[in-house]
Scaffold this motif. Structure first.
Motif, PDB file in Angstrom:
ATOM      1  N   ARG A   1     -24.687  11.329 107.484  1.00  0.00           N
ATOM      2  CA  ARG A   1     -24.825  11.655 108.912  1.00  0.00           C
ATOM      3  C   ARG A   1     -26.248  12.489 109.060  1.00  0.00           C
ATOM      4  NH1 ARG A   1     -18.934  14.224 110.152  1.00  0.00           N
ATOM      5  NH2 ARG A   1     -17.747  12.491 110.580  1.00  0.00           N
ATOM      6  N   LYS A   2     -26.674  13.205 107.915  1.00  0.00           N
ATOM      7  CA  LYS A   2     -28.065  13.692 108.050  1.00  0.00           C
ATOM      8  C   LYS A   2     -29.027  12.759 108.186  1.00  0.00           C
ATOM      9  CE  LYS A   2     -27.345  18.087 105.365  1.00  0.00           C
ATOM     10  NZ  LYS A   2     -27.323  18.548 104.120  1.00  0.00           N
ATOM     11  N   LYS A   3     -28.602  11.333 107.597  1.00  0.00           N
ATOM     12  CA  LYS A   3     -29.776  10.090 107.927  1.00  0.00           C
ATOM     13  C   LYS A   3     -29.501   9.669 109.079  1.00  0.00           C
ATOM     14  CE  LYS A   3     -30.664   9.596 102.833  1.00  0.00           C
ATOM     15  NZ  LYS A   3     -30.871   8.539 101.950  1.00  0.00           N
ATOM     16  N   GLY A   4     -28.479   9.940 109.995  1.00  0.00           N
ATOM     17  CA  GLY A   4     -28.277   9.379 111.421  1.00  0.00           C
ATOM     18  C   GLY A   4     -27.183   8.402 111.331  1.00  0.00           C
TER      19      GLY A   4
END
Lengths: 78, 384, 286
Positions: free
Chosen positions: B302-305
């Motif tokens: 999720r941090k990487k989208g």
């Protein structure tokens, strides 16, 4: 009151089992030809007056099919 | 629940000890088992704690007698459990079937270890997942919970007892050596915050001839021993009165179906899952200790989208197929993670494959939970 | 004139119309001996929980006896009974099963619970054969006998002394009778029920169908006659050599001693765990 009773429908036969005839010293029982609903031939009581109420037939019977009336207690006995 | 049974507080506690504390809090009165790594700490702790509240742990001659004694104690009206690992479960399976057949509440804790056979005792794998469902002969339903932390070793043990008592059935707690031996914070709530359930029994004085103590989808009251119910309890095919019937096939059909339906009818209220897949295109499905790695990988993704999410099965049995379908309808890709060669994967695939791509990511080494980095790589690969 | 009524029919489950045993089977005699003992002690069926395993003898209490009955898996009744006794310490727990169940597949539970000396009665009907499955050799089948699984004759040594095994394991009461001794058997069952400890009674019992008829030993009557001829009391047996006792059935109360009993020891242990306080029987349930 009678001394003995055979539950004919519980009995598995004088021929197939026959333990009562074996344990009775007084030859109270005799094989018979009459069949019960299960197809066994229960014994018949022929010498009831010879019965000493020892209860052997009742105690040995594997099918709880014989009952012997309780011995009358003699006066003065326990 | 009795306050003596609940050691309210915050602890740094081993999973197996938390399990024993959960049993205490749930009202366990009788435990029997046989020493086995990596489950022994549960037994050790119960042996110390149960006598303090009038119960006891008994070390039996083997696992066969352990589960037998547990079933006996349960019929004597006691909340009862056993604890073991895979080899012990293998020995118990015939009597687990018996417990199902005569509808006996009891809890079976399996701290899974490297298998097959004697395998590797101190390594946790999720190798006995299908055994719990299909190990004993014949068709049956079972309830199985999969804790992922010491905290859940406590909580799930309480739930396991409640399910066992409510549905009159053996309930598995499928832990493993990692979760069992893990030490983490465990918060044990106050006694009055812990919900405990006791089995229903028939009204005292009920005419034994009119007592329907078996085979009811809505769970028949249990005619426990010692109350004058004159219960005839046989795991041979029987009717709702407990009367044996070894002739009539329709009686067997009813016997098999009613036992299963008792669980399946209540599947919705039994099923526990953790959903975190809102808007996710890639969903990781896992259970037990592995779900910790899944959660971490999703966090990184999720941090990487990447639109990733998780679905964690808390109750693996009865299999929550509806939950899988619901998730798969929304996802594009489903990745199944298990610490084995894919035991629940076929079940998940059967429900999900119609709606989304389903793949299995095995651990690099069986016995080693998937590295979140590897899971992340797989997510990235798929979502390219 | 009122009709005679069998005094033990009141102990039979009302839904049972007849016993499930073959004609002349000794298991029925054992069943009655148990009921006679219970009646003789003025006890009620609700004072008992009966546990049985798999095999013909397991059908002695199940479903025949009108009481709480747990019909368990093969070989395990004593292990189930352990849990029942620990949960219902005030009840009498009686295991009734056969030699195949208790001694072959379930042998270790017999040994270990005799060692524990947990209060329960275990009645082992020893007919020397697997009757229910059609006459296969048992550990108790004499060497050389042809059975359905030993068509050339059994080639294993026979388990001659089950009672001796239980004595060695540590049971506090052990007796052996045959179905030719129902009065003595009843007397021993009475003692066993009252015994604080593991009470084991081995009953040599005739299987006229799978053993007697097939092996040429005879019918029920001939088998009982054979038991009568071969039986020797433990008192008489002590005077004879091992050689002289060959083929004889030593009957009587073989052991009756007092030693620590497990349920009582568990209560003691609980007191210790509670720091000497009175052990609560109830465990948090209202």
């Amino acid at each position: 009151m009678a001394t003995l009773r055979i539950y004919n429908e519980l009995c598995k036969g004088a021929e197939e089992c026959g333990i009562c005839l074996y344990v009775c010293k007084e030859e109270v029982f005799q094989p018979s030809e009459t069949m019960n609903q299960k197809g066994y031939r229960p014994p018949v009581i022929v010498n009831e007056d010879q019965c000493t109420q020892c209860e052997n037939c009742m105690i040995f019977c594997p099918d709880l099919a014989i009952v012997v009336s309780e011995k009358k207690q003699k006066k003065g006995s326990q | 629940m009795d306050e003596k049974r609940v050691c309210t507080g915050r602890y740094f506690m081993m999973g197996n000890v938390a399990c024993a504390e959960g049993a205490m809090a749930a009202g366990c009165e009788f435990a029997a088992g046989y020493p086995i790594t990596p489950a022994t700490e549960v037994a050790n702790h119960l042996a110390e704690k149960l006598p303090q509240v009038g119960g006891a742990f008994f070390q039996m001659e083997d696992e066969i007698s352990s589960i037998a004694a547990v079933i006996g104690a349960s019929w004597a009206g006691k909340k009862a459990m056993t604890v073991t690992s895979g080899p012990g479960i293998s020995l118990m399976l015939e009597n687990i079937g018996f417990a199902i057949g005569v509808e006996t509440p009891c809890v079976i804790v399996n701290v899974q270890r490297g298998a097959p056979s004697t395998g590797m005792p101190t390594i946790g794998i999720q190798g006995d997942m299908v055994q719990a469902k299909h190990g004993s002969h014949g068709d049956y339903e079972i309830i199985a919970l999969c804790p992922s932390s010491p905290q859940e070793m406590f909580e799930h043990t309480v739930i396991a007892f409640n399910y066992a008592e409510k549905y009159r059935t053996p309930v598995f707690l499928l832990s493993d050596a990692f979760v069992g031996h893990m030490r983490e914070e465990v918060v044990i709530p106050e006694a009055d915050k812990i919900k405990t359930i006791y089995r229903k029994i028939p009204e005292l004085g009920t005419d034994p001839l009119k007592l329907k103590g078996f085979l009811d989808e809505n769970v028949a009251p249990m005619p426990i021993f010692g109350k004058g119910f004159k219960a005839h309890v046989t795991s041979s095919c029987h009717d709702e009165y407990g009367k044996r019937n070894l002739i009539d096939i329709s009686a067997l059909d009813k016997f098999v179906r009613k036992l299963s339906d008792k669980i399946l009818k209540h599947k919705e209220e039994i099923t526990l899952v953790e959903r975190d897949y809102e808007g996710a295109e890639v969903v990781l499905v896992s259970y037990g200790g592995v779900s910790r790695a899944a959660a971490e990988a999703v966090l990184q993704a999720r941090k990487k989208g990447i639109a990733a999410g998780t679905l964690r099965l808390i109750t693996v049995w009865p299999f929550p197929g509806e939950e899988i379908e619901k998730m798969a309808r929304k996802a594009k890709h489903v990745i199944v993670l298990e610490n084995n060669l894919g035991q629940i994967y076929p079940y998940i695939k059967a429900e999900a494959a119609h709606f989304s791509e389903v793949s299995f990511l095995p651990p690099k080494l069986v016995g080693e939970i998937q590295d979140p980095e590897d899971i992340l790589k797989k997510i990235e690969e798929i979502s390219k | 004139m009122s009709e005679l009524v069998h005094p033990y029919h009141r102990f039979i489950r009302p839904t049972v119309t007849h016993s499930s045993f073959c004609p002349g089977c000794g298991d029925g005699t054992i069943a009655q001996s148990i009921l006679r003992a219970i009646d003789g002690l003025d006890m009620d069926m609700d004072d008992f929980v009966f546990v049985s395993g798999i095999g013909c003898a397991a059908w002695i209490p199940s479903p025949l006896f009108n009481a709480d009955v747990l019909h368990t898996t093969h070989g395990r009744p004593i292990a189930f009974a352990f849990g029942i006794k620990m949960g219902l310490t005030e009840k009498k727990v009686m295991v009734v099963s056969g030699d195949g169940d208790l001694v072959a597949i379930g042998g270790n539970h017999l040994i270990q619970n005799a060692r524990r000396n947990i209060e329960m009665v275990v009645i082992c009907s020893n007919n020397g054969i697997y009757g229910m499955t059609g006459g296969q050799a048992a550990p108790t089948t004499p060497m050389g006998v042809k059975t359905t699984t030993t068509p050339y004759g059994t080639f294993e040594n026979v388990f001659e002394d089950i009672s001796g095994l239980v004595i060695a394991a540590g049971a506090s009461f052990v007796a052996r009778w045959t179905t030719g001794h129902p009065r003595q058997l009843t007397a021993s069952i009475k003692k066993a029920i009252q015994k604080k400890g593991f009470a084991f009674i081995e009953v040599i019992s005739q299987c006229p169908v799978q053993f007697g008829r097939k092996m040429g030993v005879g019918n029920a009557v001939q088998m009982l006659e054979d038991y009568k001829n071969r039986s020797i009391s433990i008192q008489e047996a002590k005077k004879l050599s091992k050689e002289e006792l060959k083929g004889r059935i030593v009957v009587g109360e073989l052991v009756d001693l007092d030693k620590p009993e497990m349920v009582e020891e568990v209560t003691r242990m609980r007191k210790k765990a509670m720091g000497g306080a009175e052990a609560a029987v109830d465990t948090g349930r209202s």
